[in-house]
Design an enzyme around this catalytic site. Structure first.
Site, PDB file in Angstrom:
ATOM      1  N   LYS A   1     -18.276  -3.528   0.088  1.00 46.62           N
ATOM      2  CA  LYS A   1     -17.640  -3.513  -1.237  1.00 46.62           C
ATOM      3  C   LYS A   1     -17.883  -4.837  -1.944  1.00 46.62           C
ATOM      4  CE  LYS A   1     -13.909  -0.141  -0.953  1.00 46.62           C
ATOM      5  NZ  LYS A   1     -12.466   0.051  -0.970  1.00 46.62           N
TER       6      LYS A   1
ATOM      7  N   SER B   1      -4.049  -3.052  -8.412  1.00 47.89           N
ATOM      8  CA  SER B   1      -5.037  -4.111  -8.681  1.00 47.89           C
ATOM      9  C   SER B   1      -6.138  -3.577  -9.599  1.00 47.89           C
ATOM     10  CB  SER B   1      -5.659  -4.599  -7.372  1.00 47.89           C
ATOM     11  OG  SER B   1      -4.666  -5.139  -6.528  1.00 47.89           O
TER      12      SER B   1
ATOM     13  N   ARG C   1       3.875   3.925  -3.681  1.00 51.63           N
ATOM     14  CA  ARG C   1       4.267   3.903  -5.093  1.00 51.63           C
ATOM     15  C   ARG C   1       4.699   5.272  -5.583  1.00 51.63           C
ATOM     16  NH1 ARG C   1      -1.260   1.087  -6.665  1.00 51.63           N
ATOM     17  NH2 ARG C   1      -1.768   2.704  -5.163  1.00 51.63           N
TER      18      ARG C   1
ATOM     19  N   HIS D   1       2.677  -5.993  -4.977  1.00 48.72           N
ATOM     20  CA  HIS D   1       2.470  -6.476  -3.606  1.00 48.72           C
ATOM     21  C   HIS D   1       3.552  -7.495  -3.238  1.00 48.72           C
ATOM     22  CE1 HIS D   1      -2.051  -5.654  -4.453  1.00 48.72           C
ATOM     23  NE2 HIS D   1      -1.659  -4.743  -3.572  1.00 48.72           N
TER      24      HIS D   1
END
Ligand code: PNS
Length: 157
Positions: A41, A128, A90, A17
């Protein structure tokens, strides 16, 4: 670009990030790192913790601010007078979902562009979720997240 938004969960922020933030900050006047609050969440770090971990990673950046939002990203972007959304890509596996989101966001708000930056190859495997999984089982996450984030992750397990 005047104002650009870099949105995400950042649970927690990683060096991947930070690579995107560093590069995006050079392309706009103000970069807003916007942390999503999703009541459905249960993140490892709550919203305030995630914001503080990001803020402490960005002390050297005068044109990067940290904010949060819930609901639609495009509503938040309009509120901030943003002209662009920054996303990191990515791998090809990211592309399909990101394309879908970018297309929907364009439909919702045609004046705000999504700009994709390719993650530097040294961080292309990083997420993450993987950081949390490796740390949970006692693996080493040194060099993958800032040191204060590493300590915060370890203290959670
Ligand atoms: O770090 P993440 O979890 O990959 O970030 C995903 C995020 C927060 C960018 C994405 O879930 C999002 O934009 N959520 C906001 C809800 C929204 O606007 N949905 C419609 C977009 S297609």
């Amino acid at each position: 670009m005047k104002v650009a938004i870099y949105p995400g969960s950042f649970d927690p922020i990683t060096n991947g990030h930070l690579d995107i933030i560093d590069r995006a900050s050079k392309m706009c006047d103000t970069l807003v790192v916007s942390v999503i609050y999703n009541p459905n969440k249960t993140p490892l770090f709550d919203l305030e913790e995630r914001k503080i971990l990001i803020q402490n990673s960005l002390k050297d950046y005068s044109n990067v601010v940290v904010d949060s939002f819930s609901g639609l990203l495009m509503d938040h972007a309009k509120q901030k007078n943003a002209t662009a959304i920054i996303k990191g890509l990515r791998a090809v596996s990211d592309f399909e979902y990101e394309l879908q989101m970018a297309s929907m966001n364009q439909k919702l708000c045609p004046n705000i562009e999504t700009v994709f930056l390719m993650t530097s190859t040294e961080y292309s495997f990083l997420s993450s979720s993987l950081i949390k999984e490796v740390a949970m089982f006692g693996g080493c996450i040194k060099g993958l997240v800032p040191e204060h984030v590493r300590k915060a992750v370890i203290s959670k397990f």
